[in-house]
Enzyme design. Structure first.
Site, PDB file in Angstrom:
ATOM      1  N   ALA A  52     -27.433  15.933 -78.563  1.00 36.77           N
ATOM      2  CA  ALA A  52     -26.940  17.175 -77.982  1.00 36.77           C
ATOM      3  C   ALA A  52     -28.116  18.131 -77.848  1.00 36.77           C
ATOM      4  O   ALA A  52     -29.119  18.005 -78.546  1.00 36.77           O
ATOM      5  CB  ALA A  52     -25.867  17.769 -78.884  1.00 36.77           C
ATOM      6  N   GLU A  92     -23.988   8.413 -80.046  1.00 35.48           N
ATOM      7  CA  GLU A  92     -22.518   8.522 -80.053  1.00 35.48           C
ATOM      8  C   GLU A  92     -21.941   8.279 -78.658  1.00 35.48           C
ATOM      9  O   GLU A  92     -20.890   7.643 -78.513  1.00 35.48           O
ATOM     10  CB  GLU A  92     -22.110   9.907 -80.569  1.00 35.48           C
ATOM     11  CG  GLU A  92     -22.426  10.063 -82.054  1.00 35.48           C
ATOM     12  CD  GLU A  92     -22.301  11.498 -82.556  1.00 35.48           C
ATOM     13  OE1 GLU A  92     -22.752  12.425 -81.845  1.00 35.48           O
ATOM     14  OE2 GLU A  92     -21.756  11.701 -83.656  1.00 35.48           O
ATOM     15  N   GLY A 131     -26.019  12.674 -80.537  1.00 40.40           N
ATOM     16  CA  GLY A 131     -24.978  12.588 -79.512  1.00 40.40           C
ATOM     17  C   GLY A 131     -25.268  11.492 -78.489  1.00 40.40           C
ATOM     18  O   GLY A 131     -24.344  10.948 -77.880  1.00 40.40           O
ATOM     19  N   GLU A 170     -29.088  13.797 -87.186  1.00 41.19           N
ATOM     20  CA  GLU A 170     -28.636  15.186 -87.302  1.00 41.19           C
ATOM     21  C   GLU A 170     -28.979  15.798 -88.654  1.00 41.19           C
ATOM     22  O   GLU A 170     -29.237  16.992 -88.766  1.00 41.19           O
ATOM     23  CB  GLU A 170     -27.120  15.268 -87.068  1.00 41.19           C
ATOM     24  CG  GLU A 170     -26.680  14.997 -85.640  1.00 41.19           C
ATOM     25  CD  GLU A 170     -26.386  13.522 -85.358  1.00 41.19           C
ATOM     26  OE1 GLU A 170     -26.903  12.638 -86.094  1.00 41.19           O
ATOM     27  OE2 GLU A 170     -25.638  13.241 -84.408  1.00 41.19           O
TER      28      GLU A 170
HETATM   29  N1  DAK Z   1     -32.307  18.949 -77.555  1.00 41.27           N
HETATM   30  C1  DAK Z   1     -33.140  19.750 -76.803  1.00 41.27           C
HETATM   31  N2  DAK Z   1     -34.363  19.400 -76.434  1.00 41.27           N
HETATM   32  C2  DAK Z   1     -34.828  18.203 -76.839  1.00 41.27           C
HETATM   33  C3  DAK Z   1     -34.051  17.326 -77.616  1.00 41.27           C
HETATM   34  C4  DAK Z   1     -32.735  17.747 -77.974  1.00 41.27           C
HETATM   35  N3  DAK Z   1     -31.885  16.945 -78.665  1.00 41.27           N
HETATM   36  N4  DAK Z   1     -34.768  16.217 -77.859  1.00 41.27           N
HETATM   37  C5  DAK Z   1     -35.955  16.398 -77.258  1.00 41.27           C
HETATM   38  N5  DAK Z   1     -35.999  17.590 -76.640  1.00 41.27           N
HETATM   39  C6  DAK Z   1     -37.100  18.164 -75.884  1.00 41.27           C
HETATM   40  C7  DAK Z   1     -38.219  18.649 -76.804  1.00 41.27           C
HETATM   41  O1  DAK Z   1     -37.937  19.946 -77.273  1.00 41.27           O
HETATM   42  C8  DAK Z   1     -39.397  18.637 -75.857  1.00 41.27           C
HETATM   43  O2  DAK Z   1     -39.338  19.750 -75.018  1.00 41.27           O
HETATM   44  P1  DAK Z   1     -40.685  20.596 -74.638  1.00 41.27           P
HETATM   45  O3  DAK Z   1     -41.293  20.969 -75.929  1.00 41.27           O
HETATM   46  O4  DAK Z   1     -41.508  19.598 -73.859  1.00 41.27           O
HETATM   47  O5  DAK Z   1     -40.184  21.738 -73.829  1.00 41.27           O
HETATM   48  C9  DAK Z   1     -39.120  17.414 -74.991  1.00 41.27           C
HETATM   49  O6  DAK Z   1     -37.723  17.161 -75.114  1.00 41.27           O
HETATM   50  C10 DAK Z   1     -39.859  16.170 -75.460  1.00 41.27           C
HETATM   51  O7  DAK Z   1     -39.577  16.024 -76.850  1.00 41.27           O
HETATM   52  P2  DAK Z   1     -40.741  15.789 -77.934  1.00 41.27           P
HETATM   53  O8  DAK Z   1     -41.978  16.528 -77.560  1.00 41.27           O
HETATM   54  O9  DAK Z   1     -40.147  16.064 -79.252  1.00 41.27           O
HETATM   55  O10 DAK Z   1     -40.995  14.233 -77.729  1.00 41.27           O
HETATM   56  P3  DAK Z   1     -41.446  13.166 -78.825  1.00 41.27           P
HETATM   57  O11 DAK Z   1     -41.684  11.906 -78.032  1.00 41.27           O
HETATM   58  O12 DAK Z   1     -42.537  13.683 -79.685  1.00 41.27           O
HETATM   59  O13 DAK Z   1     -40.169  12.944 -79.769  1.00 41.27           O
HETATM   60  C11 DAK Z   1     -37.808  12.602 -80.214  1.00 41.27           C
HETATM   61  C12 DAK Z   1     -38.980  12.391 -79.226  1.00 41.27           C
HETATM   62  C13 DAK Z   1     -36.528  12.131 -79.505  1.00 41.27           C
HETATM   63  C14 DAK Z   1     -38.023  11.740 -81.461  1.00 41.27           C
HETATM   64  C15 DAK Z   1     -37.733  14.093 -80.619  1.00 41.27           C
HETATM   65  O14 DAK Z   1     -37.705  14.858 -79.418  1.00 41.27           O
HETATM   66  C16 DAK Z   1     -36.506  14.421 -81.402  1.00 41.27           C
HETATM   67  O15 DAK Z   1     -36.464  14.199 -82.593  1.00 41.27           O
HETATM   68  N6  DAK Z   1     -35.510  15.025 -80.719  1.00 41.27           N
HETATM   69  C17 DAK Z   1     -34.294  15.505 -81.410  1.00 41.27           C
HETATM   70  C18 DAK Z   1     -33.394  14.345 -81.822  1.00 41.27           C
HETATM   71  C19 DAK Z   1     -32.173  14.861 -82.550  1.00 41.27           C
HETATM   72  O16 DAK Z   1     -32.256  15.512 -83.597  1.00 41.27           O
HETATM   73  N7  DAK Z   1     -31.025  14.583 -81.971  1.00 41.27           N
HETATM   74  C20 DAK Z   1     -29.735  15.009 -82.570  1.00 41.27           C
HETATM   75  C21 DAK Z   1     -29.341  16.374 -82.049  1.00 41.27           C
HETATM   76  S1  DAK Z   1     -27.821  16.954 -82.753  1.00 41.27           S
HETATM   77  C22 DAK Z   1     -20.253  17.032 -80.933  1.00 41.27           C
HETATM   78  C23 DAK Z   1     -20.858  16.340 -79.923  1.00 41.27           C
HETATM   79  C24 DAK Z   1     -22.181  15.948 -80.079  1.00 41.27           C
HETATM   80  C25 DAK Z   1     -22.892  16.301 -81.208  1.00 41.27           C
HETATM   81  C26 DAK Z   1     -22.281  16.985 -82.218  1.00 41.27           C
HETATM   82  C27 DAK Z   1     -20.956  17.384 -82.068  1.00 41.27           C
HETATM   83  N8  DAK Z   1     -18.896  17.427 -80.812  1.00 41.27           N
HETATM   84  C28 DAK Z   1     -18.135  17.048 -79.638  1.00 41.27           C
HETATM   85  C29 DAK Z   1     -18.246  18.159 -81.860  1.00 41.27           C
HETATM   86  C30 DAK Z   1     -24.285  15.899 -81.284  1.00 41.27           C
HETATM   87  C31 DAK Z   1     -25.244  16.504 -82.041  1.00 41.27           C
HETATM   88  C32 DAK Z   1     -26.642  16.081 -81.867  1.00 41.27           C
HETATM   89  O17 DAK Z   1     -26.962  15.212 -81.126  1.00 41.27           O
END
Ligand code: DAK
Length: 263
Positions: free
Chosen positions: A68, A117, A114, A137
Site C-alpha cells: 500500500a 496480499e 498489500g 508491515e
Molecule cells: N509506498 C510508497 N512508496 C513506495 C513504496 C510504498 N509501499 N515502496 C516503494 N516506494 C517508493 C520509494 O519511496 C521510492 O520513491 P522515491 O524515493 O524514488 O521517490 C521508490 O518507490 C523506489 O523505492 P526504493 O528507493 O526504496 O527502492 P529499493 O529498490 O531500494 O527498495 C523496496 C525496494 C520495495 C524493498 C522498498 O521500497 C520498500 O521496502 N518499500 C516498502 C515495502 C513495504 O513496507 N510495503 C508494505 C506497506 S504497508 C488494507 C489494505 C492493504 C494494506 C493494509 C490494509 N486494508 C484494506 C485494511 C497494506 C499495507 C501495506 O502494504
C-alpha cells in the site's frame, strides 16, 4: 468492456481474457487507494463481461506491487481514523474475493505487503525468477491488514507465516514455489506471457463449470471438510442444468472437441 479509472492502471483484452496491469513504476507500483479502486473496478467489469472468461492481474517486471502507498497512510492517526479513512477502500478489497471468474496474478519483482496480499487474493500466481513475496508491515510499525496473516497462513502454514509477519522475512520465487504459494516460476522475460497462457487455457473451458469449480475450491479454504463436500456436491449437480454439460458429454462420445456456449 472494463475500463481504467486511474491512469496508472492499463486495461486490455486478448481473446477471452481480460488483462489489468499496474503501471506506477516511479513508486514500484505502490498501491494508492485510487490504483486499488481502479484495479478492482476493472476486474469487476471483466467479471460482468460475457465475452471474458478469465483474467490476468499483472505488475511490471521490476515490481508487482511494493505494498500500500505508505505516503497515504503515514498521516493517519487512531483506529477510528484509520477505519474511517479506509472504509470505502476496504469494501473494495473485499470485492476481489467475490469475483466469479478466475484471476491469474503475473508477479515479477516485489510483491510486498498489500502487493503480496493482492497476489494472494487472485486464484493462481505465475511468478518470475526475480519475484519476492513478503509481509514487511511490521518493519514500518504496523501489520498486514488485507489477508497477509490469513491467506498466507492457510498456504504456507503457521510457522513460516509467523516468521514472515513478525520479522518481515521475504520468500524468493523458488521458496514460494516450494511452499505452494505460486503455481510456477518462469524467466522474467516470459512471466506475463506464461500468465496469459494459463488464463487462456482456463478461458477455453466451459465458463459455468470453471466458475463453479473456482467457488468450490475457495469454499475448501473457508469451510470445514464436511461443509465443503456438501457445497461441492450441490455445485456438481447444478452443472447438469447447463447446455455445456450436454455438449461436453455428447462431444466426448462423438470424439470431437466440444463447442462451449457458456450456458
Ligand atoms: N509506498 C510508497 N512508496 C513506495 C513504496 C510504498 N509501499 N515502496 C516503494 N516506494 C517508493 C520509494 O519511496 C521510492 O520513491 P522515491 O524515493 O524514488 O521517490 C521508490 O518507490 C523506489 O523505492 P526504493 O528507493 O526504496 O527502492 P529499493 O529498490 O531500494 O527498495 C523496496 C525496494 C520495495 C524493498 C522498498 O521500497 C520498500 O521496502 N518499500 C516498502 C515495502 C513495504 O513496507 N510495503 C508494505 C506497506 S504497508 C488494507 C489494505 C492493504 C494494506 C493494509 C490494509 N486494508 C484494506 C485494511 C497494506 C499495507 C501495506 O502494504
Amino acid at each position: 468492456m472494463a475500463q481504467a479509472t486511474a491512469p496508472e492502471v492499463i486495461v486490455e483484452t486478448e481473446g477471452k481474457i481480460g488483462i489489468v496491469t499496474l503501471n506506477r513504476p516511479q513508486s514500484l507500483n505502490a498501491l494508492s487507494i485510487a490504483v486499488v479502486d481502479a484495479v478492482i473496478e476493472a476486474l469487476g467489469g471483466f467479471d460482468r463481461d460475457p465475452k471474458i472468461n478469465a483474467m490476468v492481474l499483472a505488475g511490471l517486471p521490476k515490481s508487482f506491487a511494493a505494498g500500500a502507498d505508505i505516503g497515504e497512510m503515514k498521516g493517519v492517526t487512531g483506529a477510528a481514523g484509520a477505519e474511517k479513512q479506509l472504509a470505502r477502500h476496504l469494501s473494495h478489497w473485499d470485492k476481489i474475493g467475490r469475483l466469479k471468474k478466475p484471476i491469474v496474478a503475473a508477479v515479477s519483482g516485489y510483491a510486498l505487503g498489500g502487493g503480496c496480499e493482492l497476489a494472494m487474493a487472485c486464484d493462481m500466481i505465475v511468478a518470475s525468477e526475480t519475484a519476492v513475496f513478503g509481509q514487511p508491515e511490521v518493519l514500518i510499525g504496523v501489520m498486514a491488514g488485507a489477508g497477509g496473516t490469513q491467506r498466507l497462513t492457510k498456504v504456507v502454514g503457521k510457522s513460516l507465516s509467523m516468521e514472515m509477519n513478525l520479522t518481515g522475512r521475504r520468500l524468493t520465487a523458488r521458496e514460494a514455489l516450494s511452499f505452494g504459494l505460486v503455481n510456477r516460476v518462469v524467466p522474467v522475460e516470459s512471466f506475463l506471457s506464461e500468465a496469459k497462457k494459463l488464463a487462456h487455457s482456463i478461458a477455453a473451458q466451459p465458463p459455468l463449470a470453471v466458475q463453479a469449480a473456482k467457488a468450490s475450491v475457495l469454499a475448501a479454504v473457508d469451510s470445514k471438510l464436511s461443509e465443503g463436500l456438501v457445497f461441492e456436491r450441490q455445485s456438481f449437480f447444478r452443472l447438469f442444468e447447463t447446455q455445456d454439460q450436454k455438449e461436453g458429454m455428447k462431444a466426448f462420445f462423438e470424439k470431437r472437441k466440444p463447442v462451449w456456449s457458456g450456458n
